[in-house]
Design a protein around this motif. Structure first.
Motif, PDB file in Angstrom:
ATOM      1  N   ASN A   2       0.834  -1.193   0.000  1.00  0.00           N
ATOM      2  CA  ASN A   2       0.000   0.000   0.000  1.00  0.00           C
ATOM      3  C   ASN A   2       0.866   1.239   0.000  1.00  0.00           C
ATOM      4  OD1 ASN A   2       0.803  -0.473   2.644  1.00  0.00           O
ATOM      5  ND2 ASN A   2      -0.983   0.550   3.475  1.00  0.00           N
ATOM      6  N   ASP A  47     -11.582  -0.610  -2.012  1.00  0.00           N
ATOM      7  CA  ASP A  47     -10.659  -1.418  -1.203  1.00  0.00           C
ATOM      8  C   ASP A  47      -9.266  -0.838  -1.410  1.00  0.00           C
ATOM      9  OD1 ASP A  47      -9.398  -3.417   0.246  1.00  0.00           O
ATOM     10  OD2 ASP A  47      -9.369  -4.817  -1.443  1.00  0.00           O
ATOM     11  N   THR A  50      -5.350  -2.860  -1.784  1.00  0.00           N
ATOM     12  CA  THR A  50      -6.028  -4.115  -2.137  1.00  0.00           C
ATOM     13  C   THR A  50      -5.080  -5.292  -2.296  1.00  0.00           C
ATOM     14  OG1 THR A  50      -7.744  -5.028  -3.586  1.00  0.00           O
ATOM     15  CG2 THR A  50      -5.979  -3.782  -4.648  1.00  0.00           C
ATOM     16  N   GLY A  53      -6.071  -8.476  -4.162  1.00  0.00           N
ATOM     17  CA  GLY A  53      -7.511  -8.427  -4.393  1.00  0.00           C
ATOM     18  C   GLY A  53      -8.340  -9.401  -3.581  1.00  0.00           C
ATOM     19  N   ALA A  56     -11.385  -7.497  -2.047  1.00  0.00           N
ATOM     20  CA  ALA A  56     -12.194  -6.947  -3.134  1.00  0.00           C
ATOM     21  C   ALA A  56     -13.023  -8.032  -3.819  1.00  0.00           C
ATOM     22  CB  ALA A  56     -11.297  -6.245  -4.152  1.00  0.00           C
ATOM     23  N   GLY A  68     -10.601  -1.657  -6.469  1.00  0.00           N
ATOM     24  CA  GLY A  68      -9.395  -1.991  -5.731  1.00  0.00           C
ATOM     25  C   GLY A  68      -8.281  -1.024  -6.091  1.00  0.00           C
ATOM     26  N   ARG A  69      -7.581  -0.518  -5.086  1.00  0.00           N
ATOM     27  CA  ARG A  69      -6.492   0.434  -5.307  1.00  0.00           C
ATOM     28  C   ARG A  69      -5.242  -0.031  -4.590  1.00  0.00           C
ATOM     29  NH1 ARG A  69      -9.502   1.500  -8.668  1.00  0.00           N
ATOM     30  NH2 ARG A  69     -10.411   3.496  -9.265  1.00  0.00           N
ATOM     31  N   ASP A  70      -4.102   0.071  -5.274  1.00  0.00           N
ATOM     32  CA  ASP A  70      -2.818  -0.318  -4.684  1.00  0.00           C
ATOM     33  C   ASP A  70      -1.718   0.426  -5.423  1.00  0.00           C
ATOM     34  OD1 ASP A  70      -2.131  -2.842  -2.701  1.00  0.00           O
ATOM     35  OD2 ASP A  70      -0.426  -2.293  -3.968  1.00  0.00           O
ATOM     36  N   ALA A  79      -4.080  -9.347  -9.352  1.00  0.00           N
ATOM     37  CA  ALA A  79      -5.470  -9.226  -8.909  1.00  0.00           C
ATOM     38  C   ALA A  79      -6.422  -9.227 -10.101  1.00  0.00           C
ATOM     39  CB  ALA A  79      -5.649  -7.946  -8.084  1.00  0.00           C
ATOM     40  N   PHE A  93      -9.344  -2.908 -10.809  1.00  0.00           N
ATOM     41  CA  PHE A  93      -8.136  -2.634 -10.034  1.00  0.00           C
ATOM     42  C   PHE A  93      -7.318  -1.561 -10.742  1.00  0.00           C
ATOM     43  CE2 PHE A  93      -9.289  -7.027  -9.028  1.00  0.00           C
ATOM     44  CZ  PHE A  93      -9.301  -6.975  -7.638  1.00  0.00           C
TER      45      PHE A  93
END
Length: 200
Positions: A2, A47, A50, A53, A56, A68-70, A79, A93
């Motif tokens: 993250n 999320d 993520t 995933g 998510a 989904g965010r990363d 993911a 994502f």
């Protein structure tokens, strides 16, 4: 996964999934999110952090969309592959962090699982505050934080990570306009906090 790049050389998304599947506390947290998070059928859920995933994809059947965010492109690709293999079409994502979630649309619920603690480990309370302010700026109805934090006296961590106290996280959520509505203690250093936007 993250706010900080994964610096474990050779540690792959597949390794993470295997470790997560074997981590009883993590699995309990995920189950609690899926079963008890205040998510409605027409909600858009973000999320953040993520990773691969896991959360998510678990939440996809409970809501309209999951974003989904990363910050790790390799993990995001993995993911996406998982979503495609499972035929899950209402999850997407993309790159994003706590401070800059990269979400333009209206959001109902934000979920962060086993990711916010890394902000605290990286820079203490100030960095954790900035991370929580970033996700609260999405103005969701609810924030769900399933994470590592101390629910009792701090425990020795072997020097490899520093965790916040639950009270610190709760106070930071309150500072950004949220009130705790549910707390699930999974262990002395892991659990789930559900916070709702304070009226008015």
């Amino acid at each position: 996964m993250n706010e900080t790049e994964n610096d474990y050389h050779g540690y792959t998304p597949m390794d993470y999934d295997e470790d997560s599947a074997a981590d009883e506390a993590y699995q309990t947290c995920v189950s609690y999110i899926v079963e008890h998070a205040p998510i409605e059928r027409d909600d858009t859920v973000v999320d953040v952090g993520t990773g691969t995933g896991i959360v998510a994809l678990e939440l996809a059947s409970k809501c309209d969309r999951v974003l989904g965010r990363d910050i790790d492109d390799e993990w995001l690709r993995y993911a996406r592959e998982k979503a495609a293999e499972r035929g899950v079409e209402n999850v997407s994502f993309d790159h994003g962090s706590f401070r800059e979630p990269n979400v333009e649309e209206a959001v109902d619920v934000v979920v962060a699982s086993y990711a916010l603690y890394m902000a605290y480990d990286e820079g203490g309370e100030g960095t954790l505050r900035a991370a929580i302010e970033g996700i609260s700026s999405l103005n969701p109805r609810h924030l769900v934080v399933a994470d590592k934090m101390f629910f009792g006296p701090p425990e020795p961590r072997g020097g490899y990570e520093t965790l916040p106290r639950m009270g610190t996280v709760a106070n930071l959520l309150a500072d950004t306009g949220f009130t705790l509505t549910d707390v699930e203690i999974v262990s002395g250093s892991a659990g789930v906090l559900v916070a709702s936007r304070t009226s008015g």
